[in-house]
Design a protein around this motif. Structure first.
Motif, PDB file in Angstrom:
ATOM      1  N   ALA A  18      49.019  45.734  80.065  1.00  0.00           N
ATOM      2  CA  ALA A  18      49.661  46.585  80.590  1.00  0.00           C
ATOM      3  C   ALA A  18      51.134  46.477  80.314  1.00  0.00           C
ATOM      4  O   ALA A  18      51.772  46.389  80.026  1.00  0.00           O
ATOM      5  CB  ALA A  18      49.929  47.308  82.003  1.00  0.00           C
ATOM      6  N   ALA A  19      51.069  44.975  80.668  1.00  0.00           N
ATOM      7  CA  ALA A  19      52.912  44.136  79.981  1.00  0.00           C
ATOM      8  C   ALA A  19      52.122  44.313  78.515  1.00  0.00           C
ATOM      9  O   ALA A  19      53.793  44.109  78.533  1.00  0.00           O
ATOM     10  CB  ALA A  19      52.253  42.750  81.172  1.00  0.00           C
ATOM     11  N   ASN A  20      51.797  43.731  77.599  1.00  0.00           N
ATOM     12  CA  ASN A  20      51.574  43.909  76.718  1.00  0.00           C
ATOM     13  C   ASN A  20      52.155  45.922  76.209  1.00  0.00           C
ATOM     14  O   ASN A  20      52.795  44.907  74.729  1.00  0.00           O
ATOM     15  CB  ASN A  20      50.485  43.432  75.947  1.00  0.00           C
ATOM     16  N   ALA A  21      51.160  46.638  76.774  1.00  0.00           N
ATOM     17  CA  ALA A  21      52.308  47.777  76.166  1.00  0.00           C
ATOM     18  C   ALA A  21      53.632  47.670  76.097  1.00  0.00           C
ATOM     19  O   ALA A  21      54.608  47.989  75.576  1.00  0.00           O
ATOM     20  CB  ALA A  21      51.406  48.905  76.620  1.00  0.00           C
ATOM     21  N   LEU A  22      54.348  47.134  77.424  1.00  0.00           N
ATOM     22  CA  LEU A  22      55.281  47.815  78.274  1.00  0.00           C
ATOM     23  C   LEU A  22      56.255  46.947  77.775  1.00  0.00           C
ATOM     24  O   LEU A  22      57.400  46.848  76.896  1.00  0.00           O
ATOM     25  CB  LEU A  22      55.534  46.736  79.322  1.00  0.00           C
ATOM     26  N   LYS A  23      55.754  45.356  76.735  1.00  0.00           N
ATOM     27  CA  LYS A  23      56.946  44.461  75.938  1.00  0.00           C
ATOM     28  C   LYS A  23      56.374  44.904  74.900  1.00  0.00           C
ATOM     29  O   LYS A  23      58.014  44.931  74.186  1.00  0.00           O
ATOM     30  CB  LYS A  23      55.948  43.401  76.332  1.00  0.00           C
ATOM     31  N   GLY A  24      55.962  45.210  74.343  1.00  0.00           N
ATOM     32  CA  GLY A  24      55.894  46.402  73.170  1.00  0.00           C
ATOM     33  C   GLY A  24      57.091  47.776  73.343  1.00  0.00           C
ATOM     34  O   GLY A  24      57.438  47.319  71.767  1.00  0.00           O
ATOM     35  N   PHE A  25      56.797  48.061  74.253  1.00  0.00           N
ATOM     36  CA  PHE A  25      57.687  49.525  73.604  1.00  0.00           C
ATOM     37  C   PHE A  25      59.207  48.698  73.550  1.00  0.00           C
ATOM     38  O   PHE A  25      60.155  49.706  73.123  1.00  0.00           O
ATOM     39  CB  PHE A  25      57.695  50.053  75.066  1.00  0.00           C
ATOM     40  N   LEU A  26      59.540  47.676  74.941  1.00  0.00           N
ATOM     41  CA  LEU A  26      61.000  47.423  75.059  1.00  0.00           C
ATOM     42  C   LEU A  26      61.470  46.534  73.420  1.00  0.00           C
ATOM     43  O   LEU A  26      62.532  47.181  73.190  1.00  0.00           O
ATOM     44  CB  LEU A  26      61.405  46.425  76.000  1.00  0.00           C
ATOM     45  N   GLU A  27      60.653  46.173  72.686  1.00  0.00           N
ATOM     46  CA  GLU A  27      60.681  44.945  71.935  1.00  0.00           C
ATOM     47  C   GLU A  27      60.635  46.503  70.973  1.00  0.00           C
ATOM     48  O   GLU A  27      61.621  46.005  69.835  1.00  0.00           O
ATOM     49  CB  GLU A  27      59.452  44.072  71.735  1.00  0.00           C
ATOM     50  N   LEU A  28      60.178  47.555  71.071  1.00  0.00           N
ATOM     51  CA  LEU A  28      60.087  48.080  69.622  1.00  0.00           C
ATOM     52  C   LEU A  28      62.018  49.117  70.053  1.00  0.00           C
ATOM     53  O   LEU A  28      62.157  49.266  68.669  1.00  0.00           O
ATOM     54  CB  LEU A  28      59.230  49.220  69.754  1.00  0.00           C
ATOM     55  N   ILE A  29      62.475  49.457  71.036  1.00  0.00           N
ATOM     56  CA  ILE A  29      64.050  50.504  71.257  1.00  0.00           C
ATOM     57  C   ILE A  29      64.842  49.554  70.321  1.00  0.00           C
ATOM     58  O   ILE A  29      65.800  49.224  70.351  1.00  0.00           O
ATOM     59  CB  ILE A  29      63.477  50.598  72.567  1.00  0.00           C
ATOM     60  N   GLU A  30      64.925  48.059  71.221  1.00  0.00           N
ATOM     61  CA  GLU A  30      65.397  47.099  70.712  1.00  0.00           C
ATOM     62  C   GLU A  30      65.427  46.503  69.142  1.00  0.00           C
ATOM     63  O   GLU A  30      66.563  46.088  68.075  1.00  0.00           O
ATOM     64  CB  GLU A  30      65.129  44.939  71.254  1.00  0.00           C
ATOM     65  N   ARG A  31      63.567  46.836  68.646  1.00  0.00           N
ATOM     66  CA  ARG A  31      64.476  45.771  66.896  1.00  0.00           C
ATOM     67  C   ARG A  31      64.290  47.458  66.247  1.00  0.00           C
ATOM     68  O   ARG A  31      66.105  47.612  65.111  1.00  0.00           O
ATOM     69  CB  ARG A  31      62.522  46.061  66.592  1.00  0.00           C
ATOM     70  N   LEU A  32      64.368  49.152  67.154  1.00  0.00           N
ATOM     71  CA  LEU A  32      65.325  50.006  66.425  1.00  0.00           C
ATOM     72  C   LEU A  32      66.714  49.812  66.195  1.00  0.00           C
ATOM     73  O   LEU A  32      67.525  50.459  65.050  1.00  0.00           O
ATOM     74  CB  LEU A  32      64.575  51.344  67.586  1.00  0.00           C
ATOM     75  N   ALA A  33      67.219  49.642  68.012  1.00  0.00           N
ATOM     76  CA  ALA A  33      68.712  49.363  67.515  1.00  0.00           C
ATOM     77  C   ALA A  33      69.865  48.290  66.905  1.00  0.00           C
ATOM     78  O   ALA A  33      70.295  49.076  66.172  1.00  0.00           O
ATOM     79  CB  ALA A  33      68.677  49.029  69.659  1.00  0.00           C
ATOM     80  N   ARG A  34      68.741  47.152  66.516  1.00  0.00           N
ATOM     81  CA  ARG A  34      69.044  46.473  66.098  1.00  0.00           C
ATOM     82  C   ARG A  34      68.574  46.292  64.012  1.00  0.00           C
ATOM     83  O   ARG A  34      70.045  46.390  63.627  1.00  0.00           O
ATOM     84  CB  ARG A  34      68.068  44.759  66.221  1.00  0.00           C
ATOM     85  N   GLU A  35      68.305  47.220  63.598  1.00  0.00           N
ATOM     86  CA  GLU A  35      67.201  47.436  62.399  1.00  0.00           C
ATOM     87  C   GLU A  35      68.024  48.641  61.743  1.00  0.00           C
ATOM     88  O   GLU A  35      68.509  48.531  60.592  1.00  0.00           O
ATOM     89  CB  GLU A  35      66.290  47.578  62.029  1.00  0.00           C
ATOM     90  N   THR A  36      69.084  49.777  62.884  1.00  0.00           N
ATOM     91  CA  THR A  36      69.439  51.118  62.296  1.00  0.00           C
ATOM     92  C   THR A  36      71.071  49.881  62.494  1.00  0.00           C
ATOM     93  O   THR A  36      71.688  51.542  62.391  1.00  0.00           O
ATOM     94  CB  THR A  36      69.243  51.870  62.608  1.00  0.00           C
ATOM     95  N   LYS A  37      71.845  49.557  62.768  1.00  0.00           N
ATOM     96  CA  LYS A  37      72.479  49.665  63.937  1.00  0.00           C
ATOM     97  C   LYS A  37      74.015  49.929  62.208  1.00  0.00           C
ATOM     98  O   LYS A  37      75.165  50.665  62.392  1.00  0.00           O
ATOM     99  CB  LYS A  37      73.306  48.304  64.860  1.00  0.00           C
TER     100      LYS A  37
END
Length: 246
Positions: free
Chosen positions: A123-142
């Motif tokens: 569960a921790a890995n899945a949650l961490k993956g989701f948070l990282e995905l959102i951060e990555r999306l925001a960073r790569e699309t800005k």
């Protein structure tokens, strides 16, 4: 053209309910809905949902909203496990409790739980993956233009692949709707003088269109539907739209 003809029809004392606007695929309703809303012409989507109320569009908008604001709880809940990434209801329940108890957003509760390392590893890995995905999306699309932001999000989040793989009649329609969202972003006119950036302005526009509300059943309104849904129905005035592909 369609909207002005309908207005003309109504101005001559004819009922809007006698008018049907037909299209080949449901994704094509968006541009018609937009113009009807702008002109203040009441309408109903016959046998289906309006564009911004469709499941896959709501999923996509939830990702975009999280990219703009991490503390948007309804969006977090909506896509934390869409596509499936091993974040079950049990983990989400724990998250909700922590958020409520600490009077913080789900995003902050998730960060806190990961820091405390109290969740089971999966569960921790899945949650961490989701948070990282959102951060990555925001960073790569800005630094991208709006349509590219939407396109990048659909690819990286796995949403478009998720619906492409779906084994249902609606799958193709869902993919077309997501592709139409990219078109909507491409055609969105944003005033740079606005206090919003383009993505925030687009999300505000989507919320406004979704919140307009369809005409009530008793109201005299134009009928929007796919050719397929129109089977067996009759209307004095019919528009066949979007026939440009051959």
């Amino acid at each position: 053209f369609v909207v002005s003809r309908i207005q003309d029809w109504a101005a001559h004392g004819r009922r809007r309910a006698e008018v049907a606007v037909l299209y080949r695929s449901n994704a094509q309703s968006r541009v018609l809905e937009e113009k009807l809303i702008q002109a203040g012409v009441p309408y109903r989507v016959y046998g289906g949902l309006r564009f911004f109320e469709r499941q896959e569009i709501k999923d996509a908008l939830a990702y975009l909203r999280l990219m703009v604001s991490r503390h948007n709880d309804p969006s977090f809940e909506r896509v934390a496990n869409v596509p499936t990434r091993g974040l079950g209801t049990k983990t989400l329940d724990v998250l909700r409790e922590h958020a409520k108890g600490g009077n913080v957003s789900l995003w902050e509760a998730a960060q806190k739980l990961l820091a405390e390392a109290t969740l089971p590893a999966r569960a921790a890995n899945a949650l961490k993956g989701f948070l990282e995905l959102i951060e990555r999306l925001a960073r790569e699309t800005k630094d991208l233009i709006l349509a590219e932001q939407v396109e990048h999000m659909l690819a990286l989040s796995g949403l478009i692949e998720h619906y492409k793989k779906e084994k249902s009649e609606k799958a193709e329609s869902r993919v077309e709707n997501l592709e139409e969202l990219i078109s909507a972003a491409r055609g969105f006119e944003h005033n740079d003088a606005d206090s919003f950036d383009a993505l925030s302005a687009f999300l505000a526009h989507a919320a406004l269109e979704a919140g307009e509300g369809e005409a009530d059943p008793w109201e005299d309104c134009v009928q929007l539907m796919s050719l397929h849904s129109a089977k067996g129905l009759e209307f004095p005035l019919v528009f066949l739209t979007g026939l440009e592909e051959g």
